[in-house]
Design a protein around this motif. Structure first.
Motif, PDB file in Angstrom:
ATOM      1  N   ASP A   1     -19.875 -10.579 -16.977  1.00  0.00           N
ATOM      2  CA  ASP A   1     -18.581 -11.232 -17.163  1.00  0.00           C
ATOM      3  C   ASP A   1     -17.403 -10.291 -16.922  1.00  0.00           C
ATOM      4  OD1 ASP A   1     -19.867 -13.620 -17.794  1.00  0.00           O
ATOM      5  OD2 ASP A   1     -19.984 -13.123 -19.925  1.00  0.00           O
ATOM      6  N   ASN A   2     -17.425  -9.103 -17.582  1.00  0.00           N
ATOM      7  CA  ASN A   2     -16.254  -8.228 -17.415  1.00  0.00           C
ATOM      8  C   ASN A   2     -16.208  -7.605 -16.019  1.00  0.00           C
ATOM      9  OD1 ASN A   2     -18.125  -6.107 -17.593  1.00  0.00           O
ATOM     10  ND2 ASN A   2     -17.592  -5.614 -19.720  1.00  0.00           N
ATOM     11  N   PHE A   3     -17.381  -7.425 -15.387  1.00  0.00           N
ATOM     12  CA  PHE A   3     -17.397  -6.921 -14.019  1.00  0.00           C
ATOM     13  C   PHE A   3     -16.805  -7.957 -13.057  1.00  0.00           C
ATOM     14  CE2 PHE A   3     -19.478  -5.972  -9.914  1.00  0.00           C
ATOM     15  CZ  PHE A   3     -19.138  -4.634  -9.780  1.00  0.00           C
ATOM     16  N   LEU A   4     -17.187  -9.221 -13.232  1.00  0.00           N
ATOM     17  CA  LEU A   4     -16.665 -10.294 -12.385  1.00  0.00           C
ATOM     18  C   LEU A   4     -15.166 -10.467 -12.587  1.00  0.00           C
ATOM     19  CD1 LEU A   4     -17.216 -12.604 -10.397  1.00  0.00           C
ATOM     20  CD2 LEU A   4     -17.726 -14.072 -12.378  1.00  0.00           C
ATOM     21  N   GLU A   5     -14.730 -10.412 -13.837  1.00  0.00           N
ATOM     22  CA  GLU A   5     -13.306 -10.560 -14.143  1.00  0.00           C
ATOM     23  C   GLU A   5     -12.491  -9.424 -13.505  1.00  0.00           C
ATOM     24  OE1 GLU A   5     -10.337 -10.710 -18.061  1.00  0.00           O
ATOM     25  OE2 GLU A   5     -12.518 -10.650 -18.322  1.00  0.00           O
ATOM     26  N   ALA A   6     -13.010  -8.191 -13.593  1.00  0.00           N
ATOM     27  CA  ALA A   6     -12.303  -7.043 -13.011  1.00  0.00           C
ATOM     28  C   ALA A   6     -12.240  -7.162 -11.488  1.00  0.00           C
ATOM     29  CB  ALA A   6     -12.999  -5.752 -13.424  1.00  0.00           C
ATOM     30  N   LEU A   7     -13.330  -7.586 -10.872  1.00  0.00           N
ATOM     31  CA  LEU A   7     -13.343  -7.772  -9.426  1.00  0.00           C
ATOM     32  C   LEU A   7     -12.297  -8.794  -8.992  1.00  0.00           C
ATOM     33  CD1 LEU A   7     -17.059  -7.785  -8.199  1.00  0.00           C
ATOM     34  CD2 LEU A   7     -15.196  -6.395  -7.298  1.00  0.00           C
ATOM     35  N   LYS A   8     -12.239  -9.912  -9.689  1.00  0.00           N
ATOM     36  CA  LYS A   8     -11.277 -10.955  -9.334  1.00  0.00           C
ATOM     37  C   LYS A   8      -9.842 -10.460  -9.483  1.00  0.00           C
ATOM     38  CE  LYS A   8     -14.149 -15.025 -10.293  1.00  0.00           C
ATOM     39  NZ  LYS A   8     -14.349 -16.219 -11.167  1.00  0.00           N
ATOM     40  N   GLU A   9      -9.609  -9.638 -10.509  1.00  0.00           N
ATOM     41  CA  GLU A   9      -8.258  -9.094 -10.713  1.00  0.00           C
ATOM     42  C   GLU A   9      -7.829  -8.227  -9.532  1.00  0.00           C
ATOM     43  OE1 GLU A   9      -6.017  -5.978 -13.723  1.00  0.00           O
ATOM     44  OE2 GLU A   9      -7.626  -7.246 -14.542  1.00  0.00           O
ATOM     45  N   VAL A  10      -8.713  -7.320  -9.105  1.00  0.00           N
ATOM     46  CA  VAL A  10      -8.367  -6.432  -7.996  1.00  0.00           C
ATOM     47  C   VAL A  10      -8.262  -7.214  -6.686  1.00  0.00           C
ATOM     48  CG1 VAL A  10      -9.053  -4.373  -6.702  1.00  0.00           C
ATOM     49  CG2 VAL A  10      -9.473  -4.487  -9.153  1.00  0.00           C
ATOM     50  N   LEU A  11      -9.111  -8.230  -6.525  1.00  0.00           N
ATOM     51  CA  LEU A  11      -9.091  -9.043  -5.303  1.00  0.00           C
ATOM     52  C   LEU A  11      -7.835  -9.884  -5.184  1.00  0.00           C
ATOM     53  CD1 LEU A  11     -12.799 -10.287  -5.213  1.00  0.00           C
ATOM     54  CD2 LEU A  11     -11.662  -9.026  -3.363  1.00  0.00           C
ATOM     55  N   HIS A  12      -7.380 -10.451  -6.290  1.00  0.00           N
ATOM     56  CA  HIS A  12      -6.364 -11.492  -6.214  1.00  0.00           C
ATOM     57  C   HIS A  12      -4.972 -11.064  -6.656  1.00  0.00           C
ATOM     58  CE1 HIS A  12      -9.589 -14.076  -5.101  1.00  0.00           C
ATOM     59  NE2 HIS A  12     -10.165 -14.063  -6.295  1.00  0.00           N
ATOM     60  N   GLN A  13      -4.837  -9.912  -7.317  1.00  0.00           N
ATOM     61  CA  GLN A  13      -3.500  -9.426  -7.666  1.00  0.00           C
ATOM     62  C   GLN A  13      -2.988  -8.549  -6.531  1.00  0.00           C
ATOM     63  OE1 GLN A  13      -2.762  -7.662 -11.469  1.00  0.00           O
ATOM     64  NE2 GLN A  13      -3.670  -9.364 -12.627  1.00  0.00           N
ATOM     65  N   PRO A  14      -1.956  -8.980  -5.812  1.00  0.00           N
ATOM     66  CA  PRO A  14      -1.478  -8.235  -4.623  1.00  0.00           C
ATOM     67  C   PRO A  14      -1.030  -6.817  -4.934  1.00  0.00           C
ATOM     68  CG  PRO A  14      -0.501 -10.432  -4.738  1.00  0.00           C
ATOM     69  CD  PRO A  14      -1.191 -10.210  -6.042  1.00  0.00           C
ATOM     70  N   SER A  15      -0.631  -6.552  -6.184  1.00  0.00           N
ATOM     71  CA  SER A  15      -0.071  -5.231  -6.505  1.00  0.00           C
ATOM     72  C   SER A  15      -1.052  -4.105  -6.233  1.00  0.00           C
ATOM     73  CB  SER A  15       0.375  -5.187  -7.969  1.00  0.00           C
ATOM     74  OG  SER A  15      -0.740  -5.357  -8.836  1.00  0.00           O
ATOM     75  N   TYR A  16      -2.349  -4.342  -6.453  1.00  0.00           N
ATOM     76  CA  TYR A  16      -3.343  -3.293  -6.222  1.00  0.00           C
ATOM     77  C   TYR A  16      -3.336  -2.853  -4.754  1.00  0.00           C
ATOM     78  CZ  TYR A  16      -5.409  -3.986 -10.862  1.00  0.00           C
ATOM     79  OH  TYR A  16      -5.612  -4.062 -12.212  1.00  0.00           O
ATOM     80  N   ARG A  17      -3.387  -3.826  -3.858  1.00  0.00           N
ATOM     81  CA  ARG A  17      -3.421  -3.484  -2.432  1.00  0.00           C
ATOM     82  C   ARG A  17      -2.075  -2.924  -1.967  1.00  0.00           C
ATOM     83  NH1 ARG A  17      -6.481  -4.055   2.003  1.00  0.00           N
ATOM     84  NH2 ARG A  17      -8.155  -4.867   0.699  1.00  0.00           N
ATOM     85  N   GLU A  18      -0.974  -3.493  -2.446  1.00  0.00           N
ATOM     86  CA  GLU A  18       0.346  -3.035  -2.028  1.00  0.00           C
ATOM     87  C   GLU A  18       0.589  -1.589  -2.447  1.00  0.00           C
ATOM     88  OE1 GLU A  18       2.885  -5.891  -3.804  1.00  0.00           O
ATOM     89  OE2 GLU A  18       2.365  -7.499  -2.388  1.00  0.00           O
ATOM     90  N   LYS A  19       0.234  -1.263  -3.697  1.00  0.00           N
ATOM     91  CA  LYS A  19       0.436   0.105  -4.176  1.00  0.00           C
ATOM     92  C   LYS A  19      -0.490   1.085  -3.466  1.00  0.00           C
ATOM     93  CE  LYS A  19       2.268  -1.137  -8.711  1.00  0.00           C
ATOM     94  NZ  LYS A  19       2.061  -1.153 -10.178  1.00  0.00           N
ATOM     95  N   MET A  20      -1.704   0.639  -3.142  1.00  0.00           N
ATOM     96  CA  MET A  20      -2.617   1.523  -2.409  1.00  0.00           C
ATOM     97  C   MET A  20      -2.112   1.764  -0.991  1.00  0.00           C
ATOM     98  SD  MET A  20      -5.193   3.490  -2.546  1.00  0.00           S
ATOM     99  CE  MET A  20      -6.695   3.261  -3.506  1.00  0.00           C
ATOM    100  N   LYS A  21      -1.521   0.763  -0.365  1.00  0.00           N
ATOM    101  CA  LYS A  21      -0.948   0.947   0.972  1.00  0.00           C
ATOM    102  C   LYS A  21       0.202   1.960   0.922  1.00  0.00           C
ATOM    103  CE  LYS A  21      -3.455  -1.940   3.421  1.00  0.00           C
ATOM    104  NZ  LYS A  21      -4.388  -1.410   4.456  1.00  0.00           N
ATOM    105  N   THR A  22       1.004   1.888  -0.124  1.00  0.00           N
ATOM    106  CA  THR A  22       2.095   2.857  -0.298  1.00  0.00           C
ATOM    107  C   THR A  22       1.545   4.262  -0.473  1.00  0.00           C
ATOM    108  OG1 THR A  22       3.525   1.179  -1.316  1.00  0.00           O
ATOM    109  CG2 THR A  22       4.079   3.488  -1.724  1.00  0.00           C
ATOM    110  N   LEU A  23       0.504   4.389  -1.302  1.00  0.00           N
ATOM    111  CA  LEU A  23      -0.125   5.696  -1.536  1.00  0.00           C
ATOM    112  C   LEU A  23      -0.724   6.240  -0.242  1.00  0.00           C
ATOM    113  CD1 LEU A  23      -0.288   7.228  -4.237  1.00  0.00           C
ATOM    114  CD2 LEU A  23      -2.651   6.471  -4.441  1.00  0.00           C
ATOM    115  N   SER A  24      -1.343   5.348   0.534  1.00  0.00           N
ATOM    116  CA  SER A  24      -1.933   5.748   1.813  1.00  0.00           C
ATOM    117  C   SER A  24      -0.852   6.246   2.761  1.00  0.00           C
ATOM    118  CB  SER A  24      -2.675   4.566   2.437  1.00  0.00           C
ATOM    119  OG  SER A  24      -3.213   4.916   3.691  1.00  0.00           O
TER     120      SER A  24
END
Length: 526
Positions: free
Chosen positions: A421-444
């Motif tokens: 359950d908590n693994f699935l919930e964490a995966l969905k958060e990283v997949l669907h919250q744009p901030s994770y990808r946007e901030k990683m693109k900035t860091l990159s």
């Protein structure tokens, strides 16, 4: 024809290396550390340098035969064994799963300290045998190497380099005493957090108190696991007045495997060269089978999971929960897993014994990287701009992921409490919250925006040391000072003594004047 010959000669001259081929002796650390050392070795070889690698007879990853280097196999143990390491990992996970009581935490720390002590002890025993092997030592002397390249997370290369009287270059993140900066650069505890304790450079008063306590505990770790092994050896071979860390601090160049997209801002030194991401390379096309699998994910994309070079499998119950969570997602999953096939594995998940990590991270359909938190994997994720889901297991991995979580590019789970359950919930958060990808693109973008490629920078400084027989002009002399001298305790004591002496003399003079004045007044009255 003459004109063509002149042009050809000019091109050849311009393309030839700036430095003549040198001779480099490499004393590496096995396991994942060898993966990044190998990148440097291959680049040095491509530039015409002759490389010799010292390896233990039971080496896990360091092969005896290679087109890029010659090897000298020592009749000793490197302290790394796949079965032993897996057993150690399972023991640590079992302890963590028993709960976070004080006793469990103390047991876990004691187990880690004991293992560290044994690894250092094995290395010192192997080095003692090497130093006593007169034939080997004579051959190393006669080889006329230009420098020693080593990973100071173990001390073998440092001690051997000094025994041979050669310049030292470090491929470094850790030394035997901890994080590399702590050994060479000023590290004020007010804003430089002790690694692995999950603190940032912005600490409250309570956190600064904890940081000081963590520092004291780090000193205890050194006293327990490191000092008993290195002190006697160094006193025997280098003199009773030499502290082993002086030999580390006198290294010419520290090629640091991080930068300030990863590290918190802190003081540094002139001979510290940052080369984070030096192992990152442009991607190559995937095999047809793997590309077809990735393309079959459609708009949902792909999730990549691997726990690095040292860990091919997790305990079965954890693997079952992770597989069950993956099965509920529309994304395709590529998972490096060498253990028993989980019964809950879904049709969307492909298990592989090995996967082309860099090529997959660079693929436009990759959405999330599930990783253990090794430095190499995290830096490749930063380079390619892929957000992270962390399952840190041991060593520096928790600290690495804490730094990524603090920057908003990763979600981290505790391996001891992870479930479907908590693994699935964490995966969905990283997949669907744009901030994770946007901030990683900035860091990159920040990481890539530099005037020189990290690997080229590393090569320049290694060849610099060859050309100039060292880099002593960049090295501070502070390592020759005692603690009392370094912190000017002797100077402060002297100045305090002078002030006290002057104050005492002044008081004595005033008393004397007062007595004389009093005596005269009394005489007049009489």
């Amino acid at each position: 024809m003459d004109q063509l010959a002149l042009v050809t000669m000019a091109v050849l001259l311009c393309s030839s290396p700036l430095a003549d081929g040198g001779k480099v002796l490499v004393f590496p650390l096995d396991g994942s550390h060898w993966i990044n050392m190998k990148v440097i070795i291959e680049e040095l070889h491509s530039r015409g340098h002759e490389i010799t690698v010292l390896r233990p007879s039971d080496s896990w990853y360091i092969k005896a035969d290679s087109p890029h280097y010659k090897s000298i196999t020592m009749n000793s143990s490197g302290g790394f064994d796949e079965e032993e390491f897996s057993s150690f990992l399972n023991t640590m996970i079992t302890m963590e799963k028993q709960g976070v009581s004080i006793w469990t935490r103390l047991s876990s720390e004691y187990e880690m300290l004991t293992q560290m002590y044994m690894w250092h002890r094995q290395l010192i025993q192997a080095l003692e045998e090497m130093f006593e092997d007169t034939e080997l030592m004579q051959s190393l002397h006669e080889a006329k190497y230009d420098l020693v390249l080593t990973d100071p997370a173990i001390g073998g290369g440092v001690l051997l380099g000094h025994r041979l009287g050669l310049p030292l270059v470090f491929n470094v993140r850790w030394t035997v005493q901890g994080e590399g900066h702590q050994a060479i650069a000023p590290s004020p505890l007010s804003y430089v957090p002790i690694p692995q304790k999950q603190l940032t450079d912005k600490m409250t008063f309570n956190q600064r108190v904890m940081n000081l306590l963590y520092y004291i505990y780090a000193l205890f770790q050194t006293w327990y696991a490191v000092d008993p092994n290195y002190k006697p050896f160094v006193h025997r071979h280098f003199g009773s007045d030499v502290h082993y860390m002086e030999l580390f601090q006198s290294a010419d160049i520290w090629l640091m495997r991080n930068d300030f997209t990863f590290e918190f801002p802190r003081p540094t030194m002139p001979n510290v060269v940052y080369m984070a991401g030096f192992q990152c390379k442009p991607s190559k096309p995937l095999s047809k089978e793997l590309e077809d699998f990735v393309q079959s994910s459609g708009e949902h994309g792909v999730i990549i999971m691997t726990l690095g070079t040292l860990v091919g499998q997790l305990p079965e119950d954890i693997a079952e929960d992770i597989a069950a969570a993956f099965a509920q997602l529309p994304q395709k999953v590529i998972w490096r897993h060498t253990g028993k096939r989980p019964s809950s594995l879904g049709n969307n998940t492909l298990l592989l014994d090995w996967l082309p990590q860099t090529d997959l991270l660079a693929h436009p359909k990759t959405r999330v990287f599930v990783a253990h938190g090794g430095t190499n994997g995290i830096q490749e994720a930063i380079y390619h701009g892929v957000p992270l889901l962390g399952l840190p297991l041991m060593f520096d991995q928790h600290d690495n992921f804490f730094r990524m979580e603090a920057r908003g590019v990763a979600k981290v789970l505790d391996i001891a409490t992870v479930n479907r359950d908590n693994f699935l919930e964490a995966l969905k958060e990283v997949l669907h919250q744009p901030s994770y990808r946007e901030k990683m693109k900035t860091l990159s973008s920040l990481h890539r925006d530099q005037p020189m490629k990290p690997l080229d920078r590393a090569m320049f400084w290694i060849e610099f040391v060859m050309r100039h027989k060292g880099a002593s002009h960049l090295r501070t002399e502070s390592y020759k000072m005692s603690t009392i001298q370094y912190y000017s305790v002797d100077v402060l004591a002297f100045l305090l003594a002078v002030v006290l002496l002057v104050f005492t003399a002044l008081i004595s003079a005033l008393k004397c004047l007062w007595r004389r004045s009093f005596s005269r007044s009394k005489a007049k009255e009489e």
